[in-house]
Design a protein around this motif. Sequence first.
Motif, PDB file in Angstrom:
ATOM      1  N   SER A 214       0.834  -1.201   0.000  1.00 42.35           N
ATOM      2  CA  SER A 214       0.000   0.000   0.000  1.00 42.35           C
ATOM      3  C   SER A 214       0.870   1.252   0.000  1.00 42.35           C
ATOM      4  N   TYR A 223      -4.424   0.557   5.197  1.00 39.24           N
ATOM      5  CA  TYR A 223      -4.465  -0.908   5.326  1.00 39.24           C
ATOM      6  C   TYR A 223      -5.856  -1.327   5.788  1.00 39.24           C
ATOM      7  N   PHE A 233      -1.227  -3.857   1.674  1.00 40.27           N
ATOM      8  CA  PHE A 233      -0.825  -3.968   3.074  1.00 40.27           C
ATOM      9  C   PHE A 233       0.218  -2.915   3.432  1.00 40.27           C
ATOM     10  N   VAL A 234       0.324  -2.652   4.714  1.00 39.55           N
ATOM     11  CA  VAL A 234       1.320  -1.735   5.271  1.00 39.55           C
ATOM     12  C   VAL A 234       2.391  -2.564   5.982  1.00 39.55           C
ATOM     13  N   GLY A 308      -5.154  -7.461   2.462  1.00 39.74           N
ATOM     14  CA  GLY A 308      -5.591  -6.128   2.054  1.00 39.74           C
ATOM     15  C   GLY A 308      -5.628  -5.934   0.548  1.00 39.74           C
ATOM     16  N   THR A 338      -3.997  -4.998  11.445  1.00 40.06           N
ATOM     17  CA  THR A 338      -4.370  -3.757  10.760  1.00 40.06           C
ATOM     18  C   THR A 338      -4.057  -2.532  11.608  1.00 40.06           C
ATOM     19  N   GLY A 341       0.460  -3.069  11.358  1.00 38.64           N
ATOM     20  CA  GLY A 341       1.145  -3.347  10.114  1.00 38.64           C
ATOM     21  C   GLY A 341       1.488  -4.818  10.001  1.00 38.64           C
ATOM     22  N   ARG A 342       1.867  -5.195   8.797  1.00 34.54           N
ATOM     23  CA  ARG A 342       2.143  -6.595   8.479  1.00 34.54           C
ATOM     24  C   ARG A 342       3.652  -6.789   8.479  1.00 34.54           C
TER      25      ARG A 342
END
Length: 412
Positions: A214, A223, A233-234, A308, A338, A341-342
């Motif tokens: 993202s 996200y 995703f972040v 995401g 979320t 972060g991932r």
Amino acid sequence: MNAPHVRRAAVTGIGVVAPNGTSTDAFWKATQEGVSVLDRVTREGCEHLPLRVAGEVRSFDASAAVEERYLVQTDRFTHFAMAAADLALTDARLGQADVDGAPFSLGVVTAAGSGGGEFGQRELQRLWGKGSRFVGPYQSIAWFYAASTGQISIRRGFKGPCSVVAADEAGGLDALAHAARAVQRGTDAIMAGSTEAPLAPYSMVCQLGYEELSTVDDPARAYLPFTKRARGFVPAEGGAMLVVEEETRARERGVPVRAVIAGHAATFTGASRWELSRDGLAQAIRGALREARCAPEEVDVVFADALGVPEADRAESLAITDALGPHGRQVPVTAPKTGTGRGYCAAPVLDTAAAVLAMEHGLIPPTPNVFDICHDLDLVTGRARAAEPRTALVLSRGLMGSNSALVLRLAS
């Protein structure tokens, strides 16, 4: 004739260094309250990059957690790992005397997807800017994926089975499965988990090649899995380490058995082939349930991968219902990541820690920032949900195509 003793792998210690807390208590408080700590990237040298939002660990003092002689040899991702390992050992009441008494019965397994990018970047800049004589000798080891496993085992004197899973995101669950199987084969305890530090400029530039990343610049919108506004995703740094110990040994030591790792399975469906991940993830879920001797309707909560990306979210939603049947539409699903972060391989290990804590506290944490669900899931949003989960299913998929599922049972 007595039946042979069945060795079960239990979680007895949890250590967390995460964007939302640098202790297990702080992590759980923020997780159960649905706090989002996603924010603009502040790392020096990243200002011009299109990746604007991440989950940074901002309250971590490496010099206070790690001795100087180890600090200079290692990257930030290993600093996180050593600090989290210390917390997990304290939580499991495993002191140095316990280690010294049986060093060959204690091992380490970690997973890493990005390695020591910050350390490596610094040394490469010295190489090209000043010359080879200015490159430190630890460049040869600090960037390596196995650095955290090696340094934890050296620092604490663990001489049992040691390994590393060099993989994409799902490797975090695979590392826990490696630990559980080592315990089942005869090792007393394994320090297992993953930490990542992918927010140095070089590492971030490498990630820009991921179509799933993202680049939305609003932390509240960057996200949003399982929604129509999902844009990827972040990334995040940090992670968790767990002490995985033989259950009977833990009880003999008089320490609480927090959960049992009951089953695991993994599959592979190819890089970014999200439509195929539906079947691959469903197969992993079925395999994990089979190993755990767990019926689908016994699953009380699912910790989702939550990429995401619309195609990936749809595939995961369908995989859950494919594997769990009608129960898949009723079981509570959550994705606490979320809010943080991932963190690549570290993400599912943090989910595993959250799952253990959720079962202990009778509370399913919410999915921060997410509200308008567009998939047929009972996603927990807004606030935590009171429940009595005794079986948790943790899911993870990697950008390179791995799928993994882990079943946890509350200790009886």
